[in-house]
Scaffold this active site. Structure first.
Site, PDB file in Angstrom:
ATOM      1  N   CYS A   9       0.856  -1.180   0.000  1.00  0.00           N
ATOM      2  CA  CYS A   9       0.000   0.000   0.000  1.00  0.00           C
ATOM      3  C   CYS A   9       0.891   1.229   0.000  1.00  0.00           C
ATOM      4  O   CYS A   9       2.080   1.153   0.284  1.00  0.00           O
ATOM      5  CB  CYS A   9      -0.859   0.047   1.265  1.00  0.00           C
ATOM      6  SG  CYS A   9      -1.954  -1.363   1.441  1.00  0.00           S
ATOM      7  N   GLY A  35      -0.284   0.280  -5.068  1.00  0.00           N
ATOM      8  CA  GLY A  35      -1.579  -0.361  -4.848  1.00  0.00           C
ATOM      9  C   GLY A  35      -2.580   0.147  -5.858  1.00  0.00           C
ATOM     10  O   GLY A  35      -2.732   1.364  -6.022  1.00  0.00           O
ATOM     11  N   ASN A 109       0.137   1.078   5.900  1.00  0.00           N
ATOM     12  CA  ASN A 109       0.938   0.278   4.972  1.00  0.00           C
ATOM     13  C   ASN A 109       1.708  -0.742   5.810  1.00  0.00           C
ATOM     14  O   ASN A 109       2.496  -0.353   6.665  1.00  0.00           O
ATOM     15  CB  ASN A 109       1.909   1.199   4.219  1.00  0.00           C
ATOM     16  CG  ASN A 109       2.882   0.442   3.327  1.00  0.00           C
ATOM     17  OD1 ASN A 109       3.940   0.954   2.990  1.00  0.00           O
ATOM     18  ND2 ASN A 109       2.536  -0.769   2.933  1.00  0.00           N
ATOM     19  N   GLY A 110       1.450  -2.013   5.567  1.00  0.00           N
ATOM     20  CA  GLY A 110       2.145  -3.051   6.321  1.00  0.00           C
ATOM     21  C   GLY A 110       1.206  -4.179   6.677  1.00  0.00           C
ATOM     22  O   GLY A 110       0.192  -4.387   6.006  1.00  0.00           O
ATOM     23  N   TYR A 249      12.413  -4.177  -5.872  1.00  0.00           N
ATOM     24  CA  TYR A 249      11.302  -4.124  -6.817  1.00  0.00           C
ATOM     25  C   TYR A 249      10.222  -3.084  -6.521  1.00  0.00           C
ATOM     26  O   TYR A 249       9.764  -2.391  -7.421  1.00  0.00           O
ATOM     27  CB  TYR A 249      10.649  -5.512  -6.898  1.00  0.00           C
ATOM     28  CG  TYR A 249       9.353  -5.550  -7.669  1.00  0.00           C
ATOM     29  CD1 TYR A 249       9.326  -5.302  -9.040  1.00  0.00           C
ATOM     30  CD2 TYR A 249       8.153  -5.826  -7.035  1.00  0.00           C
ATOM     31  CE1 TYR A 249       8.131  -5.324  -9.754  1.00  0.00           C
ATOM     32  CE2 TYR A 249       6.957  -5.853  -7.741  1.00  0.00           C
ATOM     33  CZ  TYR A 249       6.956  -5.603  -9.094  1.00  0.00           C
ATOM     34  OH  TYR A 249       5.781  -5.617  -9.793  1.00  0.00           O
TER      35      TYR A 249
END
Ligand code: SF4
Length: 473
Positions: A9, A35, A109-110, A249
């Protein structure tokens, strides 16, 4: 469609800007790669927190009319790819609640590894959950906090969660940024004139003309209000565990994450790979787009020319109408097309950033051969991926990770390459710098820096895949 780990995210927040919602929209636009399933913005005018969230791309969800309904100088936003929790609007973020402490909106985020335990306890105590996202537990903890001030209630709630969390929160008059003590996910702090900005990656600051100040530190709670910026460190010291896959990435190459230029690190991965796994060849060809930086580094180090031997179609939507007559490998072909003039008769080094299941690599190698390549040597700019991630990244089950279940020879045969070479873990660590112990590399080692309470590994795998029969971890 591509055989990759899925981005988690992206979060963005701004305090003290007259067009906060518009700036957040632009920030999310820059973070769209993190996302693509849903996006949302919450804004406050000092009296009321409002929200708008939808399934789909940022550019499709928000227009002038939607943003005009989000007035005020404070805003936060989120782009989501579902990790824990199904992909549906109920799980889209921000999540906004109204409780005894007032309104609060949250973006995460996580992945919270003790979410299941906390949720069970909260449900027993009478909490009613709206979503099946792990993020909602933080808001329930906040709502139940008996702390006297909003700041104390926030600190009390985040101090109970474990795992990976970079959070931005919004109350009527505050912007709050929190990073877990391991620092799994990035979170940067910047300035836009008098406004404060927090975001997952610095590329979001570039778009709005903000200046990077520093990272929100691992274990830091930043509370930004009219009184200024308050930094609180409520967590006990913990081993750093920055996600190394951000450099491999996830992050955009024009971003700085964990204090390093992603482009520089990624190019260096290619250089190290060329030194570790050299091969005689005529041309270096990246798998676009994510393999480009590493391919540049590889070509530079190896002294072999770099050519764009495959062209990516950037205009492919999320769905497309397949012809009734089946076309072999249509899914890959519609996105990538080989350049015959570059590949024909050549010994090709094909550089990609990761090899997860091997299915896409197999198709790409066949495509390159069909375009006339004499030899195809696959080089991967990270070590073999052997373990799933439980810290906010959607990964296949271990049994589907080709490097977890096959030898190098078997992988080479499966994808049909003349040779396959991975970067070593030491090579990867050398490229990110000297602080080797600062990084999580669990997907390459199977050694996890944060344990999972109870049978959390199985739970998370179940939440990730929504596939009860397949849980083996
Ligand atoms: S397991 Fe891999 S993807 Fe997950 S946080 Fe660690 S390095 Fe990143």
């Amino acid at each position: 469609m591509f055989d990759k780990f899925k981005d988690e995210c992206g979060v963005f927040g701004i305090f003290g800007h007259p067009e906060a919602a518009n700036m957040t929209y632009l920030g999310l636009y820059a973070l769209q790669h993190r996302g693509q399933e849903s996006a949302g913005i919450s804004a406050s005018d000092g009296q009321q927190v409002r929200i708008s969230r939808e399934m789909g791309y940022v550019a499709d969800i928000f227009d002038g009319g939607t943003l005009a309904k989000l007035p005020g100088p404070l805003a936060i936003g989120h782009v989501r790819y579902s990790t824990a929790g199904e992909s549906k609007l109920l799980n889209a973020q921000p999540i906004l609640i109204d409780c005894a402490h007032g309104q609060i909106a949250l973006c995460h985020n996580g992945n919270i590894v003790n979410a299941r335990e906390l949720r069970d306890e909260l449900v027993q105590q009478g909490s009613i959950f709206q979503s099946n996202s792990d993020t909602e537990v933080i808001l329930h903890l906040y709502a139940r906090s008996k702390a006297r001030s909003i700041d104390d209630a926030i600190v009390e709630s985040v101090a109970q969660v474990q795992g990976a969390f970079s959070l931005v929160m919004l109350t009527r008059d505050r912007l709050i940024a929190v990073r877990d003590p391991h620092g799994f996910r990035p979170l940067a702090l910047g300035r836009l004139n008098d406004a404060w900005v927090v975001c997952s990656e610095t590329c979001a600051m570039d778009l709005i003309g903000a200046t990077y100040e520093r990272d929100v530190e691992p274990g830091e709670v930043l509370i930004i209000s009219a009184n200024g910026v308050r930094s609180i460190k409520p967590f006990p010291p913990a081993q750093l565990a920055h996600c190394i896959f951000e450099h491999v990435y996830f992050a955009r190459p024009d971003s700085y994450v964990f204090g390093r230029s992603v482009n520089e690190v990624r190019t260096e991965l290619g250089r190290v790979l060329a030194r570790e796994k050299p091969v005689d060849a005529d041309v270096v060809v990246p798998v676009p787009d994510s393999g480009v930086c590493a391919a540049m580094g590889f070509a530079e180090q190896a002294g072999v020319p770099l050519r764009m031997g495959q062209i990516r179609n950037h205009y492919v939507g999320r769905t497309f109408i397949q012809p009734q007559a089946s076309i072999r490998h249509f899914g890959v072909k519609v996105k990538l097309n080989p350049v015959r003039s570059v590949l024909n008769g050549k010994r090709v080094i094909l550089v990609d950033d990761s090899l997860v299941r091997g299915t896409t690599s197999q198709k790409i190698v066949r495509m390159v051969r069909a375009a006339g390549a004499k030899e195809v040597h696959v080089r991967i700019s990270c070590p073999p991926t052997i373990s799933p991630c439980f810290y906010g990244v959607d990964t296949p089950r271990k049994s589907d990770l080709i490097a977890a279940t096959h030898t190098l020879d078997e992988i080479q045969k499966y994808i049909g390459a003349d040779s396959v070479g991975y970067l070593s873990l030491e090579g990867l660590m050398s490229a990110v710098g000297t602080r080797r112990t600062s990084y999580c590399s669990s997907c390459y080692t199977g050694q996890y820096p944060v344990a999972f309470p109870r049978n959390e590994a199985a739970y998370l795998q179940l939440a990730l895949k929504l596939d009860t029969d397949a849980v083996k971890t």
